[in-house]
Design a protein around this motif. Structure first.
Motif, PDB file in Angstrom:
ATOM      1  N   GLU A  11      41.739  37.614  43.355  1.00  0.00           N
ATOM      2  CA  GLU A  11      41.297  37.614  41.960  1.00  0.00           C
ATOM      3  C   GLU A  11      41.601  38.952  41.326  1.00  0.00           C
ATOM      4  O   GLU A  11      41.343  39.996  41.918  1.00  0.00           O
ATOM      5  CB  GLU A  11      39.798  37.345  41.883  1.00  0.00           C
ATOM      6  N   PHE A  12      42.149  38.914  40.115  1.00  0.00           N
ATOM      7  CA  PHE A  12      42.426  40.122  39.348  1.00  0.00           C
ATOM      8  C   PHE A  12      41.630  40.041  38.058  1.00  0.00           C
ATOM      9  O   PHE A  12      41.716  39.048  37.328  1.00  0.00           O
ATOM     10  CB  PHE A  12      43.926  40.249  39.062  1.00  0.00           C
ATOM     11  N   SER A  13      40.834  41.082  37.799  1.00  0.00           N
ATOM     12  CA  SER A  13      39.938  41.110  36.652  1.00  0.00           C
ATOM     13  C   SER A  13      40.278  42.280  35.742  1.00  0.00           C
ATOM     14  O   SER A  13      40.892  43.263  36.175  1.00  0.00           O
ATOM     15  CB  SER A  13      38.481  41.247  37.120  1.00  0.00           C
ATOM     16  N   ASN A  14      39.840  42.192  34.502  1.00  0.00           N
ATOM     17  CA  ASN A  14      40.039  43.307  33.581  1.00  0.00           C
ATOM     18  C   ASN A  14      38.939  44.352  33.804  1.00  0.00           C
ATOM     19  O   ASN A  14      38.102  44.212  34.694  1.00  0.00           O
ATOM     20  CB  ASN A  14      40.115  42.821  32.129  1.00  0.00           C
ATOM     21  N   GLY A  15      38.927  45.381  32.979  1.00  0.00           N
ATOM     22  CA  GLY A  15      37.984  46.484  33.146  1.00  0.00           C
ATOM     23  C   GLY A  15      36.518  46.120  33.053  1.00  0.00           C
ATOM     24  O   GLY A  15      35.670  46.790  33.636  1.00  0.00           O
ATOM     25  N   ASP A  16      36.191  45.054  32.322  1.00  0.00           N
ATOM     26  CA  ASP A  16      34.780  44.671  32.218  1.00  0.00           C
ATOM     27  C   ASP A  16      34.399  43.555  33.197  1.00  0.00           C
ATOM     28  O   ASP A  16      33.326  42.964  33.081  1.00  0.00           O
ATOM     29  CB  ASP A  16      34.410  44.290  30.778  1.00  0.00           C
ATOM     30  N   GLY A  17      35.277  43.272  34.164  1.00  0.00           N
ATOM     31  CA  GLY A  17      34.958  42.317  35.222  1.00  0.00           C
ATOM     32  C   GLY A  17      35.302  40.868  34.932  1.00  0.00           C
ATOM     33  O   GLY A  17      35.035  39.999  35.750  1.00  0.00           O
ATOM     34  N   ARG A  18      35.899  40.589  33.766  1.00  0.00           N
ATOM     35  CA  ARG A  18      36.277  39.204  33.460  1.00  0.00           C
ATOM     36  C   ARG A  18      37.606  38.872  34.142  1.00  0.00           C
ATOM     37  O   ARG A  18      38.531  39.674  34.133  1.00  0.00           O
ATOM     38  CB  ARG A  18      36.389  38.987  31.952  1.00  0.00           C
ATOM     39  N   GLU A  19      37.679  37.687  34.711  1.00  0.00           N
ATOM     40  CA  GLU A  19      38.864  37.277  35.470  1.00  0.00           C
ATOM     41  C   GLU A  19      40.085  37.102  34.573  1.00  0.00           C
ATOM     42  O   GLU A  19      40.051  36.385  33.581  1.00  0.00           O
ATOM     43  CB  GLU A  19      38.570  35.966  36.192  1.00  0.00           C
ATOM     44  N   LEU A  20      41.190  37.760  34.966  1.00  0.00           N
ATOM     45  CA  LEU A  20      42.477  37.561  34.306  1.00  0.00           C
ATOM     46  C   LEU A  20      43.220  36.404  34.962  1.00  0.00           C
ATOM     47  O   LEU A  20      43.665  35.475  34.310  1.00  0.00           O
ATOM     48  CB  LEU A  20      43.337  38.820  34.397  1.00  0.00           C
ATOM     49  N   LEU A  21      43.369  36.499  36.274  1.00  0.00           N
ATOM     50  CA  LEU A  21      44.034  35.438  37.020  1.00  0.00           C
ATOM     51  C   LEU A  21      43.576  35.467  38.465  1.00  0.00           C
ATOM     52  O   LEU A  21      43.087  36.484  38.954  1.00  0.00           O
ATOM     53  CB  LEU A  21      45.557  35.547  36.915  1.00  0.00           C
ATOM     54  N   ALA A  22      43.741  34.334  39.128  1.00  0.00           N
ATOM     55  CA  ALA A  22      43.338  34.225  40.526  1.00  0.00           C
ATOM     56  C   ALA A  22      44.276  33.265  41.244  1.00  0.00           C
ATOM     57  O   ALA A  22      44.596  32.189  40.718  1.00  0.00           O
ATOM     58  CB  ALA A  22      41.900  33.735  40.639  1.00  0.00           C
ATOM     59  N   TYR A  23      44.732  33.686  42.404  1.00  0.00           N
ATOM     60  CA  TYR A  23      45.522  32.829  43.281  1.00  0.00           C
ATOM     61  C   TYR A  23      44.588  32.286  44.353  1.00  0.00           C
ATOM     62  O   TYR A  23      43.883  33.047  45.004  1.00  0.00           O
ATOM     63  CB  TYR A  23      46.642  33.624  43.959  1.00  0.00           C
ATOM     64  N   HIS A  24      44.580  30.967  44.525  1.00  0.00           N
ATOM     65  CA  HIS A  24      43.718  30.332  45.522  1.00  0.00           C
ATOM     66  C   HIS A  24      44.545  29.467  46.461  1.00  0.00           C
ATOM     67  O   HIS A  24      45.510  28.826  46.040  1.00  0.00           O
ATOM     68  CB  HIS A  24      42.700  29.405  44.856  1.00  0.00           C
ATOM     69  N   TRP A  25      44.105  29.422  47.701  1.00  0.00           N
ATOM     70  CA  TRP A  25      44.599  28.448  48.677  1.00  0.00           C
ATOM     71  C   TRP A  25      43.477  28.234  49.672  1.00  0.00           C
ATOM     72  O   TRP A  25      43.092  29.155  50.383  1.00  0.00           O
ATOM     73  CB  TRP A  25      45.868  28.938  49.360  1.00  0.00           C
ATOM     74  N   HIS A  26      42.889  27.070  49.664  1.00  0.00           N
ATOM     75  CA  HIS A  26      41.793  26.751  50.579  1.00  0.00           C
ATOM     76  C   HIS A  26      42.052  25.370  51.167  1.00  0.00           C
ATOM     77  O   HIS A  26      41.468  24.369  50.727  1.00  0.00           O
ATOM     78  CB  HIS A  26      40.424  26.843  49.899  1.00  0.00           C
ATOM     79  N   PRO A  27      42.966  25.314  52.162  1.00  0.00           N
ATOM     80  CA  PRO A  27      43.408  24.022  52.706  1.00  0.00           C
ATOM     81  C   PRO A  27      42.323  23.225  53.427  1.00  0.00           C
ATOM     82  O   PRO A  27      42.415  22.006  53.496  1.00  0.00           O
ATOM     83  CB  PRO A  27      44.535  24.405  53.666  1.00  0.00           C
ATOM     84  N   GLY A  28      41.288  23.872  53.932  1.00  0.00           N
ATOM     85  CA  GLY A  28      40.253  23.160  54.664  1.00  0.00           C
ATOM     86  C   GLY A  28      39.063  22.739  53.829  1.00  0.00           C
ATOM     87  O   GLY A  28      38.150  22.081  54.324  1.00  0.00           O
ATOM     88  N   ALA A  29      39.057  23.086  52.553  1.00  0.00           N
ATOM     89  CA  ALA A  29      37.905  22.780  51.696  1.00  0.00           C
ATOM     90  C   ALA A  29      37.872  21.298  51.320  1.00  0.00           C
ATOM     91  O   ALA A  29      38.897  20.630  51.311  1.00  0.00           O
ATOM     92  CB  ALA A  29      37.951  23.632  50.438  1.00  0.00           C
ATOM     93  N   GLN A  30      36.703  20.828  51.010  1.00  0.00           N
ATOM     94  CA  GLN A  30      36.520  19.442  50.587  1.00  0.00           C
ATOM     95  C   GLN A  30      36.348  19.375  49.072  1.00  0.00           C
ATOM     96  O   GLN A  30      35.786  20.276  48.465  1.00  0.00           O
ATOM     97  CB  GLN A  30      35.278  18.845  51.268  1.00  0.00           C
ATOM     98  N   ASN A  31      36.827  18.305  48.462  1.00  0.00           N
ATOM     99  CA  ASN A  31      36.635  18.027  47.035  1.00  0.00           C
ATOM    100  C   ASN A  31      37.212  19.089  46.107  1.00  0.00           C
ATOM    101  O   ASN A  31      36.677  19.322  45.024  1.00  0.00           O
ATOM    102  CB  ASN A  31      35.147  17.815  46.715  1.00  0.00           C
ATOM    103  N   VAL A  32      38.273  19.771  46.542  1.00  0.00           N
ATOM    104  CA  VAL A  32      38.955  20.743  45.687  1.00  0.00           C
ATOM    105  C   VAL A  32      40.462  20.604  45.909  1.00  0.00           C
ATOM    106  O   VAL A  32      40.901  19.952  46.848  1.00  0.00           O
ATOM    107  CB  VAL A  32      38.525  22.202  45.989  1.00  0.00           C
ATOM    108  N   VAL A  33      41.236  21.248  45.055  1.00  0.00           N
ATOM    109  CA  VAL A  33      42.683  21.282  45.240  1.00  0.00           C
ATOM    110  C   VAL A  33      42.974  22.126  46.477  1.00  0.00           C
ATOM    111  O   VAL A  33      42.558  23.280  46.555  1.00  0.00           O
ATOM    112  CB  VAL A  33      43.372  21.872  43.993  1.00  0.00           C
ATOM    113  N   ARG A  34      43.673  21.554  47.433  1.00  0.00           N
ATOM    114  CA  ARG A  34      43.912  22.231  48.714  1.00  0.00           C
ATOM    115  C   ARG A  34      45.237  22.974  48.769  1.00  0.00           C
ATOM    116  O   ARG A  34      45.423  23.814  49.637  1.00  0.00           O
ATOM    117  CB  ARG A  34      43.842  21.222  49.851  1.00  0.00           C
TER     118      ARG A  34
END
Length: 98
Positions: A11-34
């Motif tokens: 996760e990459f956030s701006n100076g006040d902590g708000r998310e700019l962008l995030a790369y995710h990969w969670h192949p073992g998770a349930q009910n989410v994009v894997r």
């Protein structure tokens, strides 16, 4: 020793902590994009339609994501040899890439 990626959440956030962008990969998770994907956060000022989307990507290594914020977003690296360090790290991550 052998090391292999089991998933990631960068996760990459701006100076006040708000998310700019995030790369995710969670192949073992349930009910989410894997598959690997990108989120554009509220701080990126995109339309809400994109802010909630799972934008597909390929596998993104941590060194590749760090290189991107330095070269594309103009983030100042903390060390002068950042390019060499990231290149060396990228070679290591390619050994066990999924």
């Amino acid at each position: 020793w052998r090391v292999a990626d089991a998933g990631y959440f960068y996760e990459f956030s701006n100076g006040d902590g708000r998310e700019l962008l995030a790369y995710h990969w969670h192949p073992g998770a349930q009910n989410v994009v894997r598959s690997p994907h990108l989120h554009l956060g509220a701080a990126s000022n995109v339309t809400p339609l994109l802010a909630g989307a799972h934008l597909p990507t390929g596998f993104i290594s941590l060194p590749a994501s760090i290189r991107m914020v330095i070269t594309e977003l103009g983030i100042e690296p903390r060390r002068a040899d950042w390019d060499e360090v990231l290149t060396s790290s990228e070679r290591l991550t390619q050994l066990e890439r999924p």
